[in-house]
Design an enzyme around this catalytic site. Structure first.
Site, mmCIF file in Angstrom:
data_model
loop_
_atom_site.group_PDB
_atom_site.id
_atom_site.type_symbol
_atom_site.label_atom_id
_atom_site.label_comp_id
_atom_site.label_asym_id
_atom_site.label_seq_id
_atom_site.Cartn_x
_atom_site.Cartn_y
_atom_site.Cartn_z
ATOM 1 N N PHE A 241 -74.367 1.448 -56.380
ATOM 2 C CA PHE A 241 -73.027 1.639 -56.916
ATOM 3 C C PHE A 241 -72.565 0.416 -57.686
ATOM 4 O O PHE A 241 -72.704 -0.723 -57.227
ATOM 5 C CB PHE A 241 -72.018 1.874 -55.782
ATOM 6 N N ASP A 242 -71.966 0.662 -58.828
ATOM 7 C CA ASP A 242 -71.179 -0.363 -59.505
ATOM 8 C C ASP A 242 -69.921 -0.593 -58.660
ATOM 9 O O ASP A 242 -69.567 0.245 -57.816
ATOM 10 C CB ASP A 242 -70.820 0.146 -60.903
ATOM 11 N N LEU A 243 -69.246 -1.712 -58.877
ATOM 12 C CA LEU A 243 -68.029 -2.004 -58.109
ATOM 13 C C LEU A 243 -66.772 -1.697 -58.911
ATOM 14 O O LEU A 243 -66.055 -0.733 -58.624
ATOM 15 C CB LEU A 243 -68.031 -3.468 -57.652
ATOM 16 N N ASP A 244 -66.496 -2.481 -59.954
ATOM 17 C CA ASP A 244 -65.263 -2.333 -60.723
ATOM 18 C C ASP A 244 -65.236 -1.020 -61.492
ATOM 19 O O ASP A 244 -66.119 -0.742 -62.310
ATOM 20 C CB ASP A 244 -65.108 -3.491 -61.720
#
Length: 229
Positions: free
Chosen positions: A10-13
């Site tokens: 997963f990406d965060l932002d």
């Protein structure tokens, strides 16, 4: 039942959390140091997602040297207050719990420095879902998304065929393609559907529940659900 793609990155932002307030205010703070001002803070939304130094050069018009200074000014405010001017995307804790219960291994692959990503996820009590949280280094190295994804794969001995990358910007999709990883682009972040499709996203998810549906279909061997090609 064993699955081919049992590792979810997963990406965060813009994917796990909505960092708009913190990032745009910190960018504004940094740009103001160079007497650069914007009419409205929403003009700084494009800074969400890409590597920060790159954005200060390409979007802010700063020299590479001044962009390095801008990153330091940004972090000055970010450390103090900006990282927690943030909120979890609704439905994500439930999705992460479901995926963990189903036996998936979860990871974070972000261009944000690892130390900040870890603090943010701990603050929102999401850190325990992830086997490994990986971001960039504070010295600016490993800031490209492909480098981050590859590091997750290498450190956890994951073959690209066993992984899915989920993110909201073209950098997530391009990075996934560069590593040979299937990708899901999400529309609730800061990249448009056109951006994600043009970058080559394999699947598009309009909401959190659709991410679950796409992963479930892939897990059952149905790669056509949400397919963009």
């Amino acid at each position: 039942m064993s699955r081919q793609k049992e590792n979810i990155l997963f990406d965060l932002d813009g994917t796990l959390t909505d960092p708009k307030e913190g990032i745009t205010k910190c960018v504004e703070y940094a740009l103001n140091k160079f007497d650069i001002h914007v009419d409205h803070i929403d003009q700084l939304i494009p800074y969400i997602g890409p590597p920060l130094h790159e954005s200060f050069v390409e979007l802010g018009g700063l020299s590479p040297e001044n962009a390095l200074l801008a990153v330091e000014y940004y972090r000055e405010r970010f450390r103090a207050v900006g990282m927690f001017e943030n909120s979890v995307i609704p439905g994500f804790p439930e999705l992460l719990q479901y995926l963990q219960d189903e036996g998936y291994s979860l990871y974070v692959a972000t261009s944000k420095p690892t130390v900040f990503a870890e603090q943010i996820l701990k603050h929102f009590e999401l850190d325990h879902y992830f086997k490994h949280i990986v971001g960039s280094n504070l010295d600016g190295t490993r800031s490209k998304k492909q480098e981050v994804i590859q590091f997750v794969l290498d450190e956890n001995q994951i073959s690209p065929e066993q992984a899915i990358m989920i993110g909201d910007r073209e950098h997530d999709i391009i990075g996934a393609i560069g590593c040979g990883v299937e990708s899901i682009g999400v529309l609730f972040g800061y990249g448009s559907e056109q951006e994600l499709r043009s970058a080559g996203a394999d699947h598009i998810a309009a909401g959190v529940e659709e991410i679950r549906n796409i992963i479930s279909h892939i897990g059952n061997g149905d790669y056509s659900y949400g397919y963009t090609k």
